[in-house]
Design an enzyme around this catalytic site. Sequence first.
Site, PDB file in Angstrom:
ATOM      1  N   GLU A 136       0.837  -1.199   0.000  1.00 21.87           N
ATOM      2  CA  GLU A 136       0.000   0.000   0.000  1.00 21.87           C
ATOM      3  C   GLU A 136       0.873   1.251   0.000  1.00 21.87           C
ATOM      4  O   GLU A 136       1.844   1.322   0.776  1.00 21.87           O
ATOM      5  CB  GLU A 136      -0.923   0.026   1.224  1.00 21.87           C
ATOM      6  CG  GLU A 136      -1.925   1.163   1.168  1.00 21.87           C
ATOM      7  CD  GLU A 136      -2.855   1.212   2.379  1.00 21.87           C
ATOM      8  OE1 GLU A 136      -4.022   1.571   2.214  1.00 21.87           O
ATOM      9  OE2 GLU A 136      -2.396   0.887   3.488  1.00 21.87           O
ATOM     10  N   ALA A 289       1.333  -0.336  10.848  1.00 19.62           N
ATOM     11  CA  ALA A 289       0.875  -1.679  10.506  1.00 19.62           C
ATOM     12  C   ALA A 289       0.130  -1.607   9.180  1.00 19.62           C
ATOM     13  O   ALA A 289      -0.193  -0.529   8.689  1.00 19.62           O
ATOM     14  CB  ALA A 289      -0.020  -2.248  11.608  1.00 19.62           C
ATOM     15  N   GLU A 325      -6.522  -2.460  12.395  1.00 19.66           N
ATOM     16  CA  GLU A 325      -6.236  -3.336  11.261  1.00 19.66           C
ATOM     17  C   GLU A 325      -7.316  -4.405  11.095  1.00 19.66           C
ATOM     18  O   GLU A 325      -7.675  -4.759   9.967  1.00 19.66           O
ATOM     19  CB  GLU A 325      -4.857  -3.991  11.415  1.00 19.66           C
ATOM     20  CG  GLU A 325      -3.692  -3.024  11.570  1.00 19.66           C
ATOM     21  CD  GLU A 325      -3.642  -1.944  10.512  1.00 19.66           C
ATOM     22  OE1 GLU A 325      -4.097  -2.189   9.375  1.00 19.66           O
ATOM     23  OE2 GLU A 325      -3.148  -0.842  10.812  1.00 19.66           O
TER      24      GLU A 325
END
Length: 888
Positions: A136, A289, A325
């Site tokens: 990402e 994360a 997450e």
Amino acid sequence: MSSQKPVSHYRLPTDLRPRHYDLTIRTDLEKERFTGFVKIDLDVVNATKVITFNAAAELNIGTATLAVTTSGAEIAHIGTKIELDTQRASLIFPQELPVGSKVTLRIEFEAALTDSMTGYYKSTWGKGTYALTQFEPTDARRALPCWDEPLLKATFSVTLVSRKGTVSLSNMPARSGVVVADALTEHLFEGVKDGSWFATSFETTPPMSTYLLAFANGEFAHLESSYTSPLSGKVRPLRIYATPDVISQAQYALGITEKALPLYEQAFNIEYPLPKLDTLVANDFDAGAMENWGLITGRTTAYLVDPENADFAAKKRIAGTQSHEVAHMWFGNITTMAWWDNLYLNEGFATLAMQHRIHPDWKVDADFINNHLTAALRLDAKLSSHPIEVEVPDAGQIGQIFDSLSYSKAASGTMIIVLRMLSKYVGEDKFLKGVSLYLKKHLYSNTVSRDLWEGIGEATGLDIPQLMDNWVSKMGFPVLTVTETLSGIKVRQDRFLEDGPAKPEDNKTIWSIPLGLVTASDYGQAVVDNTALLETREAEFRLDTTRSFKLNADTNGVYRVLYTSTRLAAIASEAAKGDSIFSLSDRIGLVHDAFALGKAGHLPLSDALNLVHELRAEKEFLVWDSIDASLAGIILTWWEDDKVTELLKSFRRALCSPLVETLGLEYSQDDSADVTQLRTLAVGGAASTGDPGTVKALLERFTKFTAGDPHAIPVDLLGVTFVTAVEHTGAPAYDAVLKLFENPPTPSIKVAAIRGLTSAVDPALHERTFNLIQSSVRNQDIISFFRGLASNPKAINALREFFEKNYHTINSRLETTFSMKYIIQSVYIGFAKEEDRVKAEEFFKDKDIGKYNQALAQALDGISAKAAFIKRSSLDIVTWLEQWEKIL
């Protein structure tokens, strides 16, 4: 803007759409390289002779062939075009691929495993190297040829070929049985038959975007648990992986995963769709994360904590990270934004999360104001801000929107209207029902913001798209000016800017604003009107102003509220009562509003100090957190003025020292979360302002700790103790802390050591720290050093000099990561003179700032705002503090 290149320059053509990737990766950790082969099944949407896909420059593309699925015929391409600036490659064919046909593109590739922390990269630990992915937003193209845009979802079948003695991981569980190579991939299976290598084939994923694909290989150990789905009764395995030396510190994070998954299933009424959920803890990781579907990844400080001696800050960080997450498994992974301009659809709900249900005693909803709302509004109060929904055609600039506006504001600024405030306005049950409708309607597909608003609108019967429009599409947020009338109050909205009232050209937006009116009943109890809505520039509302009242109940709204000095003093007096009608969240919001309005010149800064003085008997940690952070920010603003700084430190010391006397320096397992955190805050505030007793006690503990007593310093006081020791004793303490940084037994000690090393007063120690950054600090930790030095008044000038002297080296190390924009902010955040802004502009005028131009503009705006603040408020603050000292 007229010179901006068209979207087609950056986005892939829409002639073909990927349907499935069959990917084989051979990872050679000893040679630090990987080789691969991918077969991509494509649907031809428009007739074309050209196949264009993403591939980064460092990915070496080998042989490429194209097979027509229906006929089995192979077509050789007659030309290749590489576009380095847009990271695209095109294969040109002699004949058109007809509409509706299905083809398979087969490509060989290979690349080095570097320490870039992007793509498929290497990380190191005490016994060697391992590899993992970070894709990402647009880095899957660094690891394989692909259609690297979120809208282009496909399924993935992954096979990893790795050396014996390592562990291979991916999004899905490993298939059972022997993996057999075909003629196209057999060269990647060398060594498998003789047992020196092994192959693992993983089950096929659901349709997903390339940025969520993940795989890893290395010497990993794991802890295992499971959870039972409250919707189906299925039991799913949960694992957390790390290197063997630290896996024992991962149990707490695994427990958070176990608690979070069933909560989200119930909230969304959608079962987690994958057969397992793993988490991999990495030694080198750019972000905190990453929500890869089925294989979350993150850095050690986000996931590891000493199981025998856990500090509260680390536990909060882990719980917040993992609940965020896990939320992405639905919000972002099942349903994904169509393009990066809707990033907040992913990040907003994930930040809102379910942590308040995991740890209700942590008062997460109120903590949300300090940790997210304030950061978001601070950024959005600048002219250089950007809307939540912002055009980002250039993939190179996507990283810039991963900021407080997308993470924090998405959950606490305009998305507080979108999410937290909207939830309060329509009711949490209807809000979650609307979210569930949205997710179910768009399972495994892509969405834009209107899709979410329509789902919530369907559940509530309200025109949510109309209510949300300006909050998402326009920059900024309002300040509400309250004027008392004979029958109640008149409320006016104007755009809020940190450096003063907005000019007419910057003040055109009219927001739909839920006012959240808090008033006192006949019995002295709080009554909240959540229906009052301001939809015009100004309007009048009836209420009894002889009783206590305030706007923005529970600080749910994304706005500041400006009262007269007299009314603010009355609100402060009510807030200070033990049985006040103003809630914990109300009091937190009052503090932040007062200091922000003082900085912007809407009210005297002395009004904010009066408010703090009124609240000096406050018992709640989160109110003290807002007070202490605000005062620390003011002290750092005036760091070049010794007189103001000393007066402010005296004020902060007078607030914190009594708390230290009351709470002491010893921690107990019987302490509440509030007491634990308030003790840590009070000791930190007292020590930073030179309270003699606190400093002496911390130095004594540091001496015992470095002499071999591991229990001499409570784990929650490691940071402040290291800072105090280095600040007051110099090189001997620096040397001791440096040893701990170089070989930290826990992430908490490493974090504390960085704080200590960056707190030095001696310029010679600053030079040692700069040398350390250049020689042995991991790339992921550079930003932590910069932030520490930026908060140290004695190092601010030296940090700028070091950065500008070594700009090209630092930029080269971090150019593929998110970190550079944060480095820029850290270097210049402390300055408060216009000449410093001019110097910065001069330095950057010949630099390529494309990847951090917004961060730089925000930093420069911050300098001007601070300069105006100091000019406007210095006399006011000195006058008030000198009078306060006389009555102390």
